[in-house]
Design an enzyme around this catalytic site. Sequence first.
Site, mmCIF file in Angstrom:
data_model
loop_
_atom_site.group_PDB
_atom_site.id
_atom_site.type_symbol
_atom_site.label_atom_id
_atom_site.label_comp_id
_atom_site.label_asym_id
_atom_site.label_seq_id
_atom_site.Cartn_x
_atom_site.Cartn_y
_atom_site.Cartn_z
ATOM 1 N N ASN A 7 -78.622 -21.641 -68.154
ATOM 2 C CA ASN A 7 -78.158 -22.755 -68.444
ATOM 3 C C ASN A 7 -79.279 -23.732 -68.521
ATOM 4 O O ASN A 7 -79.601 -24.309 -67.562
ATOM 5 C CB ASN A 7 -77.218 -23.120 -67.126
ATOM 6 C CG ASN A 7 -76.459 -24.652 -67.246
ATOM 7 O OD1 ASN A 7 -76.687 -25.255 -68.571
ATOM 8 N ND2 ASN A 7 -75.786 -24.955 -66.672
ATOM 9 N N ARG A 91 -75.130 -20.862 -71.381
ATOM 10 C CA ARG A 91 -74.131 -21.960 -71.477
ATOM 11 C C ARG A 91 -74.444 -22.768 -72.578
ATOM 12 O O ARG A 91 -75.607 -23.415 -72.727
ATOM 13 C CB ARG A 91 -74.049 -22.627 -70.257
ATOM 14 C CG ARG A 91 -73.034 -23.633 -70.101
ATOM 15 C CD ARG A 91 -73.235 -24.604 -68.810
ATOM 16 N NE ARG A 91 -72.238 -25.500 -68.856
ATOM 17 C CZ ARG A 91 -72.423 -26.758 -68.428
ATOM 18 N NH1 ARG A 91 -73.425 -27.002 -67.542
ATOM 19 N NH2 ARG A 91 -71.423 -27.885 -68.459
ATOM 20 N N HIS A 180 -65.764 -28.326 -69.272
ATOM 21 C CA HIS A 180 -65.713 -27.579 -68.348
ATOM 22 C C HIS A 180 -64.845 -26.484 -68.516
ATOM 23 O O HIS A 180 -63.934 -25.727 -67.641
ATOM 24 C CB HIS A 180 -64.984 -28.359 -67.060
ATOM 25 C CG HIS A 180 -65.746 -29.529 -66.466
ATOM 26 N ND1 HIS A 180 -65.300 -30.676 -66.069
ATOM 27 C CD2 HIS A 180 -67.102 -29.764 -66.201
ATOM 28 C CE1 HIS A 180 -66.139 -31.464 -65.721
ATOM 29 N NE2 HIS A 180 -67.313 -31.060 -65.683
ATOM 30 N N ARG A 241 -69.082 -42.026 -64.243
ATOM 31 C CA ARG A 241 -68.420 -42.436 -65.354
ATOM 32 C C ARG A 241 -67.093 -43.165 -65.127
ATOM 33 O O ARG A 241 -66.399 -42.824 -64.243
ATOM 34 C CB ARG A 241 -68.162 -41.126 -66.336
ATOM 35 C CG ARG A 241 -69.377 -40.352 -66.810
ATOM 36 C CD ARG A 241 -69.019 -39.121 -67.666
ATOM 37 N NE ARG A 241 -70.042 -38.132 -67.768
ATOM 38 C CZ ARG A 241 -69.982 -37.101 -67.260
ATOM 39 N NH1 ARG A 241 -69.036 -36.434 -67.096
ATOM 40 N NH2 ARG A 241 -71.170 -36.275 -67.672
ATOM 41 N N GLU A 385 -68.957 -20.562 -62.901
ATOM 42 C CA GLU A 385 -68.972 -20.596 -64.392
ATOM 43 C C GLU A 385 -70.013 -19.441 -64.787
ATOM 44 O O GLU A 385 -69.775 -18.770 -65.744
ATOM 45 C CB GLU A 385 -69.510 -21.955 -64.807
ATOM 46 C CG GLU A 385 -68.513 -22.993 -64.687
ATOM 47 C CD GLU A 385 -68.964 -24.460 -64.725
ATOM 48 O OE1 GLU A 385 -69.575 -24.883 -63.721
ATOM 49 O OE2 GLU A 385 -68.844 -24.968 -65.805
#
Length: 401
Positions: A7, A91, A180, A241, A385
Amino acid sequence: MKVLVINAGSSSLKYQLYDMTNESVLAKGLVERIGMDSSILTHKPTGKEEVTEVSEILEHTTAIRKVLEKLTDKEHGVLSSVDEIQAVGHRVVHGGEAFKGSALVTPEVKAEIRRLFDLAPLHNPPAIMGINASEANMPGVPNVVAFDTAFHQTMEEKVYLYPIPKVLYKKHRIRRYGAHGTSHQYVSRVAAEFLNRPIEELKIITCHIGNGASLTAVKGGVSVDTSMGLTPLEGLMMGTRSGDLDPTVVTFVMNKEELSISEVNSMLNKHSGLLAISGSSSDMRDITDGWEAGKPNETLAFEMYEYRLRKYIGAYAAAMNGVDVIVFTAGVGENSAIVREKTCENLSYLGVELDKELNKVRSGEPRRISTPNSKVEVLVIPTNEELMIARDTLRIVQESK
Ligand code: ADP
């Protein structure tokens, strides 16, 4: 078969090495501060001491070379030779409309990821650096890419289009992509396995709530709606956010405060959410501590967060005409009993009944936190993941032979 999962961020690179014969993790680690004065490599071989090394690592090719040295090191290694790595999974954040699943890396696939730089300017370029670095260090070893957006490519047009002039979609591909996806897909599958029911007959709402947070409505095993949009800014209130707001806020603030595009982007992505409302922290642990201590700003931040989360759960129950399973995952979802409790408290109209004691239990395993009477199964499922990427990598490499 041994699969390395990578990743790559702009200045970091996370890795996990899997033995896919039993899906065990042989080692994992992280290179931070790539391109800076002192880069830090942290390597954790399973069952052995963690090692940290500070050195100068100017780009991703050197980062992967250092990782491979650690993986084959006499003392800290877990491999006798790099040749034992038979495939590498990467990823990638944005797969646009081109990728509906993971893919074997070819020159065309790399070109397509480059074409998507516009949509993910911070995330897709480092992914290409990671792939190039892996090709340079392990020539002949196949690479596979797994996209955060791919799982959501099953959404219908009425869901993914924004009600704005259609020419903007035609010209710039402006639409909902979500994120996601690897996590939502993984936890929805694990939920069906855990309940021992075919996923095809389940309506699942997966709540991936960490620093970034998104909800997905998974019907019959496919994503039918998700809360993140063109970018990960839309949807829930997050650590830093804003999530949903009236788009006019953006133009209004730009005008009144004389902010540039990048400044307003930074405000909404880095200085909003829990951080902005609490004025103290973006971390849910600090927010709940403040809430328990009766601090007004943290209390407001907590209440806004939970309220917005609950509204989305209601929306997705409406989108699917019901819900059988609600899954909590990621940093907040897996660890914050109080966020789960407060959210579920207000879902009684759906027939949700939480077992408060089960909800408090901590374990790294999938578990049920609803009562036997609950009409909706509520589960906590640790996301993984990397494992999902490793599985896809193995499958795609085997299919390509
Ligand atoms: P990312 O989106 O960066 O992958 P994670 O899924 O790792 O994030 O989630 C990180 C967040 O999880 C932290 O910022 C924190 O808010 C939250 N978190 C972690 N542990 C706990 C805990 N015990 N209680 C509440 N929140 C927690």
